[in-house]
Design an enzyme around this catalytic site. Structure first.
Site, short mmCIF file in Angstrom:
data_model
loop_
_atom_site.label_atom_id
_atom_site.label_comp_id
_atom_site.label_asym_id
_atom_site.label_seq_id
_atom_site.Cartn_x
_atom_site.Cartn_y
_atom_site.Cartn_z
N ASP A 104 4.10 1.20 11.82
CA ASP A 104 2.79 0.67 11.27
C ASP A 104 2.73 -0.86 11.98
O ASP A 104 1.59 -1.60 11.92
CB ASP A 104 2.44 0.67 9.93
CG ASP A 104 2.80 1.93 9.27
OD1 ASP A 104 2.03 2.85 9.32
OD2 ASP A 104 4.03 2.19 8.96
N LYS B 165 0.84 -1.25 -0.13
CA LYS B 165 0.04 -0.06 -0.02
C LYS B 165 0.66 1.26 0.11
O LYS B 165 0.65 2.28 -0.25
CB LYS B 165 -0.69 0.02 1.01
CG LYS B 165 -1.38 1.39 1.62
CD LYS B 165 -2.09 1.40 2.96
CE LYS B 165 -2.19 2.87 3.42
NZ LYS B 165 -0.91 3.39 3.94
N ASN B 166 1.96 1.13 0.72
CA ASN B 166 2.77 2.53 0.90
C ASN B 166 3.84 2.63 -0.50
O ASN B 166 4.84 3.42 -0.21
CB ASN B 166 3.50 2.56 2.34
CG ASN B 166 2.52 2.93 3.28
OD1 ASN B 166 1.29 3.15 3.16
ND2 ASN B 166 2.85 2.60 4.49
N ARG C 160 -3.66 10.91 1.73
CA ARG C 160 -2.40 11.76 1.69
C ARG C 160 -1.59 11.81 0.31
O ARG C 160 -0.73 12.47 0.15
CB ARG C 160 -1.49 11.36 2.65
CG ARG C 160 -2.09 11.53 4.09
CD ARG C 160 -1.25 11.19 5.38
NE ARG C 160 -0.01 12.13 5.31
CZ ARG C 160 0.02 13.55 5.70
NH1 ARG C 160 -1.04 14.08 5.95
NH2 ARG C 160 1.00 14.35 5.55
N CYS D 28 -5.16 8.72 7.78
CA CYS D 28 -5.37 8.41 9.23
C CYS D 28 -5.04 9.55 10.05
O CYS D 28 -3.99 10.32 9.84
CB CYS D 28 -4.35 6.97 9.48
SG CYS D 28 -4.81 5.59 8.63
N VAL E 40 7.56 7.98 15.99
CA VAL E 40 7.15 8.70 14.64
C VAL E 40 5.87 9.44 14.69
O VAL E 40 6.34 10.39 14.04
CB VAL E 40 7.20 7.30 13.84
CG1 VAL E 40 6.78 7.97 12.22
CG2 VAL E 40 8.45 6.41 13.68
N1 EPU Z 1 6.06 15.16 9.19
C1 EPU Z 1 6.27 16.80 9.37
N2 EPU Z 1 6.17 17.45 8.35
C2 EPU Z 1 5.85 16.90 7.00
C3 EPU Z 1 5.78 15.56 6.77
C4 EPU Z 1 5.91 14.59 7.86
O1 EPU Z 1 6.44 16.94 10.75
O2 EPU Z 1 5.87 17.77 6.04
C5 EPU Z 1 6.16 14.27 10.44
C6 EPU Z 1 4.82 13.71 10.64
O3 EPU Z 1 3.82 14.30 11.16
C7 EPU Z 1 5.18 12.39 11.33
C8 EPU Z 1 6.51 12.17 10.70
O4 EPU Z 1 7.02 13.32 10.33
O5 EPU Z 1 5.27 12.66 12.77
C9 EPU Z 1 6.54 10.81 9.74
O6 EPU Z 1 5.71 11.27 8.74
P1 EPU Z 1 6.22 10.49 7.28
O7 EPU Z 1 6.17 11.91 6.37
O8 EPU Z 1 7.20 9.60 7.44
O9 EPU Z 1 4.83 9.79 7.14
P2 EPU Z 1 3.70 9.89 5.69
O10 EPU Z 1 4.74 9.70 4.61
O11 EPU Z 1 2.93 10.66 5.96
C10 EPU Z 1 4.04 7.18 5.28
C11 EPU Z 1 2.87 5.92 5.44
C12 EPU Z 1 2.46 5.81 6.86
C13 EPU Z 1 3.78 5.42 7.62
C14 EPU Z 1 4.54 6.64 7.59
C15 EPU Z 1 6.02 5.93 8.36
C16 EPU Z 1 1.96 6.23 3.18
C17 EPU Z 1 0.77 6.71 2.51
N3 EPU Z 1 1.95 6.28 4.38
O12 EPU Z 1 3.43 8.30 5.67
O13 EPU Z 1 1.60 4.62 6.66
O14 EPU Z 1 3.11 5.24 8.95
O15 EPU Z 1 5.20 6.76 6.02
O16 EPU Z 1 6.61 5.02 7.85
O17 EPU Z 1 2.86 5.82 2.73
C18 EPU Z 1 -0.18 3.41 7.24
O18 EPU Z 1 0.11 2.41 6.28
O19 EPU Z 1 -0.81 2.99 8.17
C19 EPU Z 1 0.65 4.55 7.52
C20 EPU Z 1 -0.05 5.68 8.09
#
Ligand code: EPU
Length: 444
Positions: A316, A28-29, A102, A126, A338
């Protein structure tokens, strides 16, 4: 009774060990991001092993609104993405997808390269913390994009070709790293990214981009260097399988005292999880085509656990494992580093009989951004405690799956509301549950 948030309800008759086999599909990611990458090419791309989940449906619709044709390929789970006639989408049509996912934030770079401007609706995903997009916007500005935040969403433009830049992320964010990759590949000159995320899904996205003609080097110490090229072609790629889903089923096997073969699970992407699974007392056997996970009998062991970016213990994986930890003997100490707000789901487990106490302090040595900021981001789980059935409302994707695991391992019949959220990331989870012998009934 918990507040109802959706009509769709599942009755889960607990106490039956899950037994049998399930097959994973593409991650999914990774898959939705590989679909966005197709927008960068001038030839059609073929993505294989695509799961039938809501995040894929949303990105398909958004791509189609931008003129990319998305059609099924020859084999099941294959998508053909043809970006021959990329156009500006109607803003109202794009806006109709606000709050759904997202992934739209990752359309920025590709659309700026293809059209010179982009409109991105408000994001969903989420609710496990604030989930800001400041890193993304800073990165895009550094490439030379102009960003205008309006109430409906983001308007971006690139007055001239985006230029390679040096980026040092404040945190190794998965999304911001993907933003740099999807923007840097066609930017003029070299982009150097420091403090990059290096999750396996990112490496698979880099493989996709390399097939399209990109030049990307992953160095040690979280440094990624991209040499911009003028044009990208298409790709043919089989998506890596979903290591997060694999861990969810492994935890379901452990918590229900069951035995599940997860076809497609890859040891190399799950090593940290496997170490923890073994330490807790779970058993696994790595085969050529998947991994068998089971409860070998005897007591499970409590442990200290901290989530972290890869190669640490993935955030996750945390929620499904916590359900199994309620059955472990002793005190498990969990530190979520995280997301600031990913432990809310434990309240429902407590209502089922688990003993879980949340803390604002960092209960672990991994550097964390939340300790001084009053977030309940650590937990102590005391076990083993028998779980009993309850009425539950699913809060988010992984929390939701962990509720299912809890209901499956509890005595009695639980009523689980809002199960449609699980379709965002778990393909045919009801079919898989039935195949594993779970006694579940759809109500609406
Ligand atoms: N963050 C910031 N500013 C930003 C971006 C992120 O402060 O501009 C912070 C977030 O608030 C968080 C941390 O950085 O505290 C990590 O966020 P990250 O950007 O790594 O997460 P993401 O890209 O939004 C993806 C996955 C998530 C997974 C995380 C960490 C997707 C669609 N989502 O999210 O997956 O938990 O990376 O590995 O790829 C899930 O699968 O249930 C899920 C939530």
């Amino acid at each position: 009774m918990p507040e109802r948030t959706a009509d769709d309800v599942l009755l889960v008759h607990g106490g039956v060990p899950l037994q049998g086999e399930i097959a994973l599909r593409g991650a999914k990611n990774l898959v939705p991001k590989a679909m966005v990458a197709a927008l960068l090419g001038h030839e059609p791309s073929r993505l294989l092993n695509v799961p039938d989940i809501d995040d894929v449906h949303i990105v398909s619709r958004l791509l189609q609104l931008h003129g990319v044709s998305v059609t099924p390929g020859e084999e099941p789970g294959e998508l053909v993405l043809d970006p021959a006639s990329v156009v500006q989408a109607n803003i109202a049509d794009v806006d109709a997808h606000a709050g759904a996912s997202r992934i739209p934030i990752l359309f920025c770079g590709p659309l700026l390269h293809r059209l010179g401007h982009a409109f991105i609706p408000d994001l969903g995903g989420c609710r496990i913390g604030d989930r800001p997009i400041d890193f993304h916007l800073d990165v895009l500005r550094q490439f030379g994009a102009e960003v205008d935040k309006r109430p409906q969403g983001l308007y971006l433009s690139a007055p001239e070709r985006l230029r390679g830049t040096k980026v040092d992320l404040p945190f190794p964010s998965v999304g911001a790293t993907e933003q740099v990759l999807l923007t840097g590949v066609l930017a003029e000159g070299v982009t150097e990214l420091r403090n990059a995320a290096i999750e396996p899904e990112i490496i698979d996205l880099i493989a996709v981009l390399q097939k399209m003609g990109a030049i990307i080097t992953v160095h040690t110490d979280r440094v990624i260097r991209i040499t911009g090229v003028d044009r990208l072609g298409g790709y043919r790629h089989r998506a890596m399988s979903d290591r997060l889903e694999a861990a969810s089923w492994a935890c379901a096997a452990l918590a229900t005292q069951g035995d599940v073969y997860v076809r497609g699970a890859e040891q190399k992407d799950m090593m940290t999880f496997l170490n923890v699974f073994r330490t807790v007392g779970g058993a696994f056997d790595v085969g050529d085509e998947g991994i068998r996970f089971w409860h070998p009998g005897g007591a499970l062991r409590a442990l200290p656990l901290e989530t972290d970016v890869h190669p640490g213990f993935q955030t996750d994986w945390q929620q499904p494992l916590v359900v199994a930890l309620t059955q472990a003997t002793g005190l498990s100490i969990l530190h979520e580093t995280v997301y600031e707000n990913r432990l809310g789901f434990t309240e429902a487990l407590a209502s089922m009989g688990a003993t879980i106490q949340l803390y604002r302090e960092c209960l672990g040595g991994t550097p964390c951004r939340f300790g001084q900021r009053n977030f309940l981001h650590s937990a102590v789980i005391s076990g083993p405690t028998k779980l009993h059935a309850a009425e539950l409302v699913i809060p988010d994707l992984r929390g939701g799956f962990s509720y299912l695991i809890a209901a499956l391992s509890a005595q009695g019949t639980s009523v689980v509301h809002g199960i449609e959220l699980i379709n965002r990331g778990y393909e045919d989870f009801l079919g898989k549950l039935a195949g594993l012998g779970a006694r579940v009934e759809r109500v609406a």
